[in-house]
Structures are given as structure tokens and as C-alpha cells.
Design a protein around this motif. Structure first.
Motif, PDB file in Angstrom:
ATOM      1  N   THR A 193     -10.072  -5.751  -6.825  1.00 20.01           N
ATOM      2  CA  THR A 193     -11.270  -5.118  -6.254  1.00 20.01           C
ATOM      3  C   THR A 193     -11.141  -4.798  -4.769  1.00 20.01           C
ATOM      4  O   THR A 193     -10.350  -5.402  -4.044  1.00 20.01           O
ATOM      5  CB  THR A 193     -12.555  -5.960  -6.438  1.00 20.01           C
ATOM      6  OG1 THR A 193     -12.591  -7.012  -5.466  1.00 20.01           O
ATOM      7  CG2 THR A 193     -12.723  -6.456  -7.847  1.00 20.01           C
ATOM      8  N   GLN A 194     -11.982  -3.881  -4.391  1.00 18.04           N
ATOM      9  CA  GLN A 194     -12.228  -3.592  -2.979  1.00 18.04           C
ATOM     10  C   GLN A 194     -12.764  -4.870  -2.324  1.00 18.04           C
ATOM     11  O   GLN A 194     -13.372  -5.712  -3.002  1.00 18.04           O
ATOM     12  CB  GLN A 194     -13.278  -2.474  -2.894  1.00 18.04           C
ATOM     13  CG  GLN A 194     -13.613  -1.993  -1.522  1.00 18.04           C
ATOM     14  CD  GLN A 194     -12.391  -1.455  -0.796  1.00 18.04           C
ATOM     15  OE1 GLN A 194     -11.595  -2.250  -0.283  1.00 18.04           O
ATOM     16  NE2 GLN A 194     -12.235  -0.151  -0.754  1.00 18.04           N
TER      17      GLN A 194
ATOM     18  N   LYS B 108     -12.568   4.007 -18.464  1.00 17.14           N
ATOM     19  CA  LYS B 108     -11.565   5.048 -18.761  1.00 17.14           C
ATOM     20  C   LYS B 108     -10.188   4.629 -18.230  1.00 17.14           C
ATOM     21  O   LYS B 108      -9.159   4.951 -18.813  1.00 17.14           O
ATOM     22  CB  LYS B 108     -11.983   6.388 -18.141  1.00 17.14           C
ATOM     23  CG  LYS B 108     -13.261   6.933 -18.762  1.00 17.14           C
ATOM     24  CD  LYS B 108     -13.792   8.149 -18.027  1.00 17.14           C
ATOM     25  CE  LYS B 108     -15.192   8.462 -18.533  1.00 17.14           C
ATOM     26  NZ  LYS B 108     -15.986   9.253 -17.599  1.00 17.14           N
TER      27      LYS B 108
ATOM     28  N   THR C 263       0.823  -1.210   0.000  1.00 12.76           N
ATOM     29  CA  THR C 263       0.000   0.000   0.000  1.00 12.76           C
ATOM     30  C   THR C 263       0.858   1.261   0.000  1.00 12.76           C
ATOM     31  O   THR C 263       2.045   1.247   0.364  1.00 12.76           O
ATOM     32  CB  THR C 263      -0.939   0.050   1.224  1.00 12.76           C
ATOM     33  OG1 THR C 263      -0.131   0.082   2.403  1.00 12.76           O
ATOM     34  CG2 THR C 263      -1.865  -1.141   1.263  1.00 12.76           C
TER      35      THR C 263
ATOM     36  N   ASP D 159     -19.987   4.006 -12.278  1.00 11.71           N
ATOM     37  CA  ASP D 159     -18.655   3.645 -11.798  1.00 11.71           C
ATOM     38  C   ASP D 159     -17.958   2.725 -12.806  1.00 11.71           C
ATOM     39  O   ASP D 159     -16.752   2.854 -13.050  1.00 11.71           O
ATOM     40  CB  ASP D 159     -18.787   2.964 -10.425  1.00 11.71           C
ATOM     41  CG  ASP D 159     -17.495   3.028  -9.634  1.00 11.71           C
ATOM     42  OD1 ASP D 159     -16.736   3.998  -9.813  1.00 11.71           O
ATOM     43  OD2 ASP D 159     -17.250   2.106  -8.847  1.00 11.71           O
TER      44      ASP D 159
ATOM     45  N   SER E 278     -19.558   7.530  -6.473  1.00 15.60           N
ATOM     46  CA  SER E 278     -20.239   7.346  -7.753  1.00 15.60           C
ATOM     47  C   SER E 278     -21.754   7.294  -7.536  1.00 15.60           C
ATOM     48  O   SER E 278     -22.208   6.683  -6.571  1.00 15.60           O
ATOM     49  CB  SER E 278     -19.776   6.024  -8.369  1.00 15.60           C
ATOM     50  OG  SER E 278     -19.441   6.217  -9.691  1.00 15.60           O
TER      51      SER E 278
ATOM     52  N   HIS F  62       1.764   0.229  -4.867  1.00  8.78           N
ATOM     53  CA  HIS F  62       0.652   1.172  -5.010  1.00  8.78           C
ATOM     54  C   HIS F  62       1.210   2.593  -5.143  1.00  8.78           C
ATOM     55  O   HIS F  62       2.262   2.912  -4.588  1.00  8.78           O
ATOM     56  CB  HIS F  62      -0.259   1.142  -3.776  1.00  8.78           C
ATOM     57  CG  HIS F  62      -0.929  -0.173  -3.526  1.00  8.78           C
ATOM     58  ND1 HIS F  62      -2.063  -0.294  -2.749  1.00  8.78           N
ATOM     59  CD2 HIS F  62      -0.648  -1.433  -3.952  1.00  8.78           C
ATOM     60  CE1 HIS F  62      -2.444  -1.567  -2.693  1.00  8.78           C
ATOM     61  NE2 HIS F  62      -1.592  -2.277  -3.412  1.00  8.78           N
TER      62      HIS F  62
ATOM     63  N   LEU G  44       0.114  -0.224  -8.968  1.00 13.36           N
ATOM     64  CA  LEU G  44      -1.343  -0.069  -8.842  1.00 13.36           C
ATOM     65  C   LEU G  44      -1.625   1.432  -8.811  1.00 13.36           C
ATOM     66  O   LEU G  44      -1.281   2.114  -7.839  1.00 13.36           O
ATOM     67  CB  LEU G  44      -1.843  -0.754  -7.564  1.00 13.36           C
ATOM     68  CG  LEU G  44      -3.330  -0.599  -7.215  1.00 13.36           C
ATOM     69  CD1 LEU G  44      -4.245  -1.077  -8.331  1.00 13.36           C
ATOM     70  CD2 LEU G  44      -3.659  -1.362  -5.927  1.00 13.36           C
ATOM     71  N   ALA G  45      -2.202   1.945  -9.897  1.00 17.10           N
ATOM     72  CA  ALA G  45      -2.459   3.389 -10.000  1.00 17.10           C
ATOM     73  C   ALA G  45      -3.810   3.706  -9.367  1.00 17.10           C
ATOM     74  O   ALA G  45      -4.849   3.247  -9.838  1.00 17.10           O
ATOM     75  CB  ALA G  45      -2.441   3.810 -11.469  1.00 17.10           C
TER      76      ALA G  45
ATOM     77  N   GLY H 277     -11.112  -1.625  -8.455  1.00 16.29           N
ATOM     78  CA  GLY H 277     -12.514  -1.746  -8.836  1.00 16.29           C
ATOM     79  C   GLY H 277     -13.381  -1.943  -7.601  1.00 16.29           C
ATOM     80  O   GLY H 277     -12.881  -2.380  -6.551  1.00 16.29           O
TER      81      GLY H 277
END
Ligand code: FAD
Length: 285
Positions: free
Chosen positions: A173-174, A162, A48, A156, A150, A77, A104-105, A142
């Protein structure tokens, strides 16, 4: 190695997330954890970046140890909110020096202790800059239940598109507690033509303090069976540990059976929990 290639080679990618030690704490504090995780066949480990404003500048220091001392692929990250072009340039140069190939952007969470740089607005802006200025493999975040800013899940997912267009090659994902949310999300992504791998984020809730913090921070919905676990075992540390591990195990088994691309395990630097989960599902991965 670029993490995206793993998904072409393996039916199921399994990875772990760690956070770096605080600025005044030695990196060596994590050696025992890394040693333990090395035995749990991680496909990669993500690190992180100043999550919760906890001090972010050691992400690459830890990523370098993971890559060059432990021989495990790191995913570093980086958050848009805290970045300028100059700081990203320095980050990319450091990645090159340490042979780190995956980033991880992220947009990054707004936090009173973080001064926003207002250069990159969204994760997709950061991803586009990284793609234009490096050869790094770029991963994106995600949200199976939709990102909290959102208006709805569809919007979202349109925004997720994009990120893919900007160069993101797979989605992490979260965390979520109801597999149906993830499966619906994966199907919606596919329906929108998003065909990159979507790796499911799973967090075993094993401590009372984690319950409220995690739910408040992520907004994850707590299904009734998990709420009952929290109610019944919340004040019994050993029972909560066993129940949290069993619940996460069940989620992973069911996701594996559904043929999902992979699971990313949020272990909060707890290698004991990682090992217990691995003992339960090792033969499935
Ligand atoms: P974005 O993709 O930029 O999305 C943010 C919001 O803007 C969403 O609501 C999205 O729908 C919307 N949006 C995106 N693009 C557009 C657009 N072009 N036009 C209009 N709206 C748009 N935080 C940290 O600080 N450090 C970490 O290390 C960290 N690691 C994480 C790891 C994972 C796997 C996940 C899921 C989250 C992590 N976070 C971390 C938290 C993350 O920074 C927050 O959830 C943040 O609020 C959103 O980040 P994002 O990259 O998804 O942002």
C-alpha cells in the motif's frame, strides 16, 4: 524466491524500499546502505522505477546487486506509463538473466519529464502482459485512502480487483498516517473477495523537507497528533527525527498487534532510520 510464498511461511512480512542512485552516480554509493539493511532482517527490498521522474533505468541494476551480491530478495518496480511491449520484453529478459523473480507492476505517476508510451493504460494491463510472458511473481499497489484519480474508495477497490484478476498476488500500500484507514481498507478488500496479502506502507517522516513533499505527492491525510508533531518539532531536526521514528514505531506496533500481513518501510535510502525502527520493533517481526 517468490515473495508471495513468504506470506504463507511467515505471520508478518517486513521489507524496505530503496531508490536507485541518479544516472551519473555509482551503484556502489548504496553498498553501505545495503550492508546496514542486510543486518535488519529484510524479507525483501523493493526498488523504485523512475519515481518522480528521477531516472528509472537502474532499477534492475540495483535489483541484481541486491539479489546476487547481498543475497536479499529484490522486488523490481516497473511502470506501465513508460513501457512498450518491447521494453517490457527486455525487462523480463534481464530479470531472467539476473534471477530476479518479483516485479511490482504500476501505472506510474504522470510527470512533465516523462513521455507516456500509451501502450499499457493501467497497472492491470501491464500485469496481464507480464503474466502472459513470464513466470515472475507480480505485486500491485493499493491505496488505503483511495487513489487520487478514483471517484471513491469503493470504485478504487473494484479496480484493484482487476489487478488481482490480471495476476497480482499481493498488494503493497501507499503510505498512510492513520492506521484506521489501513484497517478499513483491508476489511473492504476482504469484503470484496480480495484475499491476497495486503502489506501496509509506512514512512517515518524524519525531515522537514519530507513533510510537504510527501503529503503533496501522496495526498495522505495528516492526523491531528502528527500535525502537532510537525508544528512543534518541524524546525528542530533532531527532535523531528526522534518524533518521526517514534510515530512510525507506534504505527507498526499497532498494526502488528492487529495481525496485519506485513509492513513495507519507506526509508528514502536512510539506513540510520531503518536501524532505529528495527531496534524498536525487532522482536515483533
Ligand atoms: P492503477 O492500478 O492503474 O490505478 C490508477 C488509477 O486508475 C486508479 O484511480 C484506479 O482506480 C484506476 N483504474 C485502474 N484500473 C482501472 C480500470 N480497468 N478502469 C478504470 N479505472 C481503473 N510510481 C513510479 O513512477 N515509480 C515507482 O517506483 C512507484 N512505486 C510505487 C510503489 C507503491 C507501493 C505505490 C503505492 C505507488 C508507487 N508509485 C510509483 C506511484 C504510482 O505509480 C501512482 O500512485 C500511480 O498514480 C498509480 O499507480 P497504480 O499502479 O496504482 O495504477
Amino acid at each position: 524466491m517468490k515473495i508471495r510464498d513468504l506470506f504463507d511461511r511467515k505471520p508478518f512480512v517486513f521489507s524496505y524500499e530503496l531508490f536507485p542512485p541518479k544516472p551519473d552516480s555509482p551503484i556502489g554509493k548504496l553498498y553501505a546502505t545495503l550492508e546496514a539493511i542486510r543486518g535488519l532482517k529484510p524479507d525483501y527490498i523493493s526498488i523504485t522505477y523512475n519515481a518522480g521522474g528521477a531516472g528509472g533505468n537502474r532499477t534492475l541494476e540495483l535489483a541484481s546487486v541486491i539479489k546476487n551480491t547481498y543475497g536479499i530478495e529484490p522486488l523490481a518496480h516497473l511502470t506501465a506509463i513508460q513501457s512498450t511491449e518491447a521494453s517490457v520484453d527486455a525487462f523480463l529478459a534481464e530479470c531472467k538473466k539476473s534471477n530476479i523473480q518479483n516485479v511490482l507492476a504500476l501505472r506510474g505517476d504522470r510527470n512533465p519529464s516523462i513521455v507516456p508510451q500509451n501502450v499499457f493504460r493501467y497497472a492491470s494491463d501491464l500485469a496481464a502482459y507480464i503474466k502472459a510472458n513470464s513466470d515472475l511473481n507480480i505485486v500491485g499497489a493499493g491505496y488505503p485512502e483511495g487513489h487520487f484519480e478514483s471517484p471513491d474508495l469503493q470504485t478504487d477497490i473494484e479496480n484493484l480487483r482487476k489487478k488481482i484478476d490480471a495476476g497480482v498476488t499481493h498488494i503493497n500500500t501507499q503510505l498512510f498516517f492513520d492506521n484506521e484507514d489501513f484497517l478499513r481498507y483491508r476489511d473492504l478488500c476482504r469484503a470484496k473477495g480480495i484475499d491476497v496479502p495486503v502489506q501496509a506502507g509506512i514512512m517515518p517522516i524524519v525531515k522537514k523537507a519530507q513533510i510537504e513533499r510527501t503529503v503533496v505527492l501522496t495526498g495522505a491525510k495528516v492526523p491531528a497528533p502528527l500535525a502537532k508533531i510537525f508544528q512543534r518539532f518541524g524546525d528542530d531536526p533532531m527532535a523531528l527525527m526522534d518524533a518521526g521514528i517514534a510515530y512510525a514505531t507506534q504505527q507498526i506496533v499497532a498494526l502488528r498487534a492487529e495481525g496485519v500481513d506485513g509492513v513495507h518501510l519507506y526509508i528514502m535510502n536512510n539506513d540510520f532510520v531503518a536501524r532505529r525502527i528495527y531496534e524498536n520493533i525487532g522482536s515483533l517481526i
